[in-house]
Design a protein around this motif. Structure first.
Motif, PDB file in Angstrom:
ATOM      1  N   SER A 203     105.030  50.144  67.634  1.00 46.07           N
ATOM      2  CA  SER A 203     105.684  49.963  66.225  1.00 46.07           C
ATOM      3  C   SER A 203     105.377  51.286  65.358  1.00 46.07           C
ATOM      4  N   ALA A 204     104.264  51.859  65.713  1.00 46.58           N
ATOM      5  CA  ALA A 204     103.900  53.146  64.921  1.00 46.58           C
ATOM      6  C   ALA A 204     105.046  54.164  65.536  1.00 46.58           C
ATOM      7  N   LEU A 205     105.456  54.396  66.642  1.00 39.99           N
ATOM      8  CA  LEU A 205     106.391  55.213  67.061  1.00 39.99           C
ATOM      9  C   LEU A 205     108.110  54.930  66.535  1.00 39.99           C
ATOM     10  N   HIS A 206     108.098  53.693  66.294  1.00 38.59           N
ATOM     11  CA  HIS A 206     109.339  53.221  65.449  1.00 38.59           C
ATOM     12  C   HIS A 206     109.402  53.641  64.067  1.00 38.59           C
ATOM     13  N   VAL A 207     108.148  53.715  63.366  1.00 38.33           N
ATOM     14  CA  VAL A 207     108.161  53.859  62.096  1.00 38.33           C
ATOM     15  C   VAL A 207     108.232  55.814  61.774  1.00 38.33           C
ATOM     16  N   PHE A 208     107.538  56.175  62.833  1.00 39.70           N
ATOM     17  CA  PHE A 208     107.709  57.537  63.245  1.00 39.70           C
ATOM     18  C   PHE A 208     109.214  58.178  63.427  1.00 39.70           C
ATOM     19  N   ARG A 209     109.882  57.483  64.389  1.00 35.31           N
ATOM     20  CA  ARG A 209     111.229  57.671  64.480  1.00 35.31           C
ATOM     21  C   ARG A 209     112.217  57.706  62.995  1.00 35.31           C
ATOM     22  N   MET A 210     111.892  56.486  62.330  1.00 36.92           N
ATOM     23  CA  MET A 210     112.355  56.247  61.202  1.00 36.92           C
ATOM     24  C   MET A 210     112.200  57.396  60.190  1.00 36.92           C
ATOM     25  N   MET A 211     111.023  58.158  59.942  1.00 37.07           N
ATOM     26  CA  MET A 211     110.574  58.881  59.254  1.00 37.07           C
ATOM     27  C   MET A 211     111.321  60.327  59.805  1.00 37.07           C
ATOM     28  N   THR A 212     111.687  60.504  60.946  1.00 36.25           N
ATOM     29  CA  THR A 212     112.302  61.773  61.355  1.00 36.25           C
ATOM     30  C   THR A 212     113.656  61.640  60.972  1.00 36.25           C
ATOM     31  N   GLN A 213     114.187  60.359  60.827  1.00 37.34           N
ATOM     32  CA  GLN A 213     115.598  60.501  60.222  1.00 37.34           C
ATOM     33  C   GLN A 213     115.592  60.415  58.815  1.00 37.34           C
TER      34      GLN A 213
END
Length: 158
Positions: free
Chosen positions: A57-67
């Motif tokens: 989930s943390a990596l999912h949020v990280f990916r959201m942030m990069t977008q």
């Protein structure tokens, strides 16, 4: 009540402190339609996942942030790497560590320590020592956590 990025960040942070990572992520998704989440908001969501050991989930949020338009910070990377370390995901932690350089985000003692600890937990003593050598070449000073992780990695490596 008007929704603002500060309010969203505060609610997500409170959810994280209360071990309510799912609620924090739901609130982040819900709030995205009303405000553009900033760096602090995303960091709070990643930290909420970290506190609960939810590395995916943390990596999912990280990916959201990069977008998004939010700026990746050393805190962003450190929280994401720490989550990966706690979840036994040394490869993901090292990928984030490498990405920091590409994103021109300067690593700090916590960054190096998280990467070394992730390698240590994964039994990757050679990678742990490689990161330690990188730290020695940088201007970052190791701390007790750094030394303990490097020593433990070598111990486990035989």
């Amino acid at each position: 009540v008007e929704t603002s990025a500060i309010t969203v960040g505060a609610v997500i942070s409170a959810c994280g402190k209360g071990d309510e990572w799912e609620r924090a992520l739901r609130f982040l998704r819900m709030a995205e339609s009303k405000v553009e989440p900033g760096t602090r908001t995303f960091n709070a969501a990643i930290s909420a996942c970290e506190k609960s050991g939810k590395w995916q989930s943390a990596l999912h949020v990280f990916r959201m942030m990069t977008q998004s338009k939010a700026e990746l910070s050393v805190i962003t990377f450190n929280a994401a790497m720490s989550t990966c370390e706690k979840g036994g995901q040394w490869q993901a932690a090292l990928q984030l560590f490498t990405l920091m350089t590409r994103c021109m985000v300067e690593s700090d003692t916590i960054s190096f320590s998280a990467a070394i600890s992730a390698c240590e937990k994964g039994g990757e003593w050679e990678n742990a020592l490689h990161v330690y050598r990188m730290m020695a070449e940088s201007k970052c000073e190791p701390n007790t956590i750094t030394f303990n992780a490097a020593i433990s990695a070598c111990e486990k490596g035989g």
